[in-house]
Write a protein that holds these residues in place. Sequence first.
Motif, short mmCIF file in Angstrom:
data_model
loop_
_atom_site.label_atom_id
_atom_site.label_comp_id
_atom_site.label_asym_id
_atom_site.label_seq_id
_atom_site.Cartn_x
_atom_site.Cartn_y
_atom_site.Cartn_z
N ALA A 27 0.88 -0.73 -0.31
CA ALA A 27 0.01 0.21 -0.32
C ALA A 27 0.42 1.22 0.11
N GLY A 28 1.88 0.94 0.82
CA GLY A 28 2.62 2.06 0.95
C GLY A 28 3.29 2.47 -0.93
N ALA A 29 3.97 1.46 -1.12
CA ALA A 29 4.27 1.80 -2.78
C ALA A 29 3.55 2.38 -3.58
N LEU A 35 1.49 9.82 -5.59
CA LEU A 35 1.97 10.69 -5.26
C LEU A 35 2.40 10.85 -6.17
N LYS A 36 3.88 10.68 -6.91
CA LYS A 36 4.74 10.83 -7.70
C LYS A 36 4.39 10.95 -8.92
N ASP A 37 3.19 10.57 -9.07
CA ASP A 37 2.35 10.60 -10.59
C ASP A 37 2.02 11.52 -10.86
N ALA A 38 1.41 12.18 -9.72
CA ALA A 38 0.37 13.24 -9.28
C ALA A 38 1.33 14.59 -9.08
#
Length: 50
Positions: A27-29, A35-38
Amino acid sequence: MMAKNCNNDRMAMILQYVAIGSMIIMAGAAARQVLKDAFESPDRDRGRSR
Protein backbone atom coordinates in the motif's frame (compact mmCIF):
# COMPACT_ATOMS: atom_id res chain seq x y z
CA MET A 1 -5.00 -18.64 4.30
CA MET A 2 -1.99 -20.57 5.56
CA ALA A 3 -2.52 -19.21 9.08
CA LYS A 4 -6.02 -20.71 9.16
CA ASN A 5 -4.69 -24.16 8.24
CA CYS A 6 -1.76 -24.04 10.66
CA ASN A 7 -2.10 -26.03 13.89
CA ASN A 8 0.70 -24.14 15.66
CA ASP A 9 -0.60 -20.90 17.23
CA ARG A 10 2.81 -19.21 17.21
CA MET A 11 3.38 -19.97 13.52
CA ALA A 12 -0.15 -18.80 12.67
CA MET A 13 0.51 -15.47 14.40
CA ILE A 14 3.82 -15.03 12.56
CA LEU A 15 2.16 -15.76 9.21
CA GLN A 16 -0.57 -13.22 9.95
CA TYR A 17 1.99 -10.55 10.86
CA VAL A 18 3.95 -11.24 7.69
CA ALA A 19 0.79 -10.94 5.59
CA ILE A 20 -0.22 -7.67 7.26
CA GLY A 21 3.29 -6.26 6.89
CA SER A 22 3.35 -7.17 3.21
CA MET A 23 0.02 -5.43 2.63
CA ILE A 24 1.26 -2.30 4.40
CA ILE A 25 4.43 -2.23 2.30
CA MET A 26 2.51 -2.72 -0.95
CA ALA A 27 0.00 0.00 0.00
CA GLY A 28 2.88 2.36 0.76
CA ALA A 29 4.53 1.62 -2.57
CA ALA A 30 1.26 2.21 -4.43
CA ALA A 31 0.65 5.47 -2.56
CA ARG A 32 4.19 6.62 -3.33
CA GLN A 33 3.66 5.97 -7.04
CA VAL A 34 0.32 7.80 -7.05
CA LEU A 35 1.84 10.82 -5.31
CA LYS A 36 4.85 10.76 -7.62
CA ASP A 37 2.60 10.71 -10.69
CA ALA A 38 0.32 13.42 -9.30
CA PHE A 39 3.00 15.91 -8.29
CA GLU A 40 5.68 15.30 -10.88
CA SER A 41 6.47 18.14 -13.23
CA PRO A 42 4.26 17.78 -16.34
CA ASP A 43 6.90 19.17 -18.73
CA ARG A 44 9.43 16.53 -17.71
CA ASP A 45 9.81 13.89 -20.41
CA ARG A 46 10.18 10.42 -18.95
CA GLY A 47 11.41 8.85 -22.15
CA ARG A 48 8.02 7.70 -23.35
CA SER A 49 7.31 7.93 -27.04
CA ARG A 50 4.36 10.08 -28.04
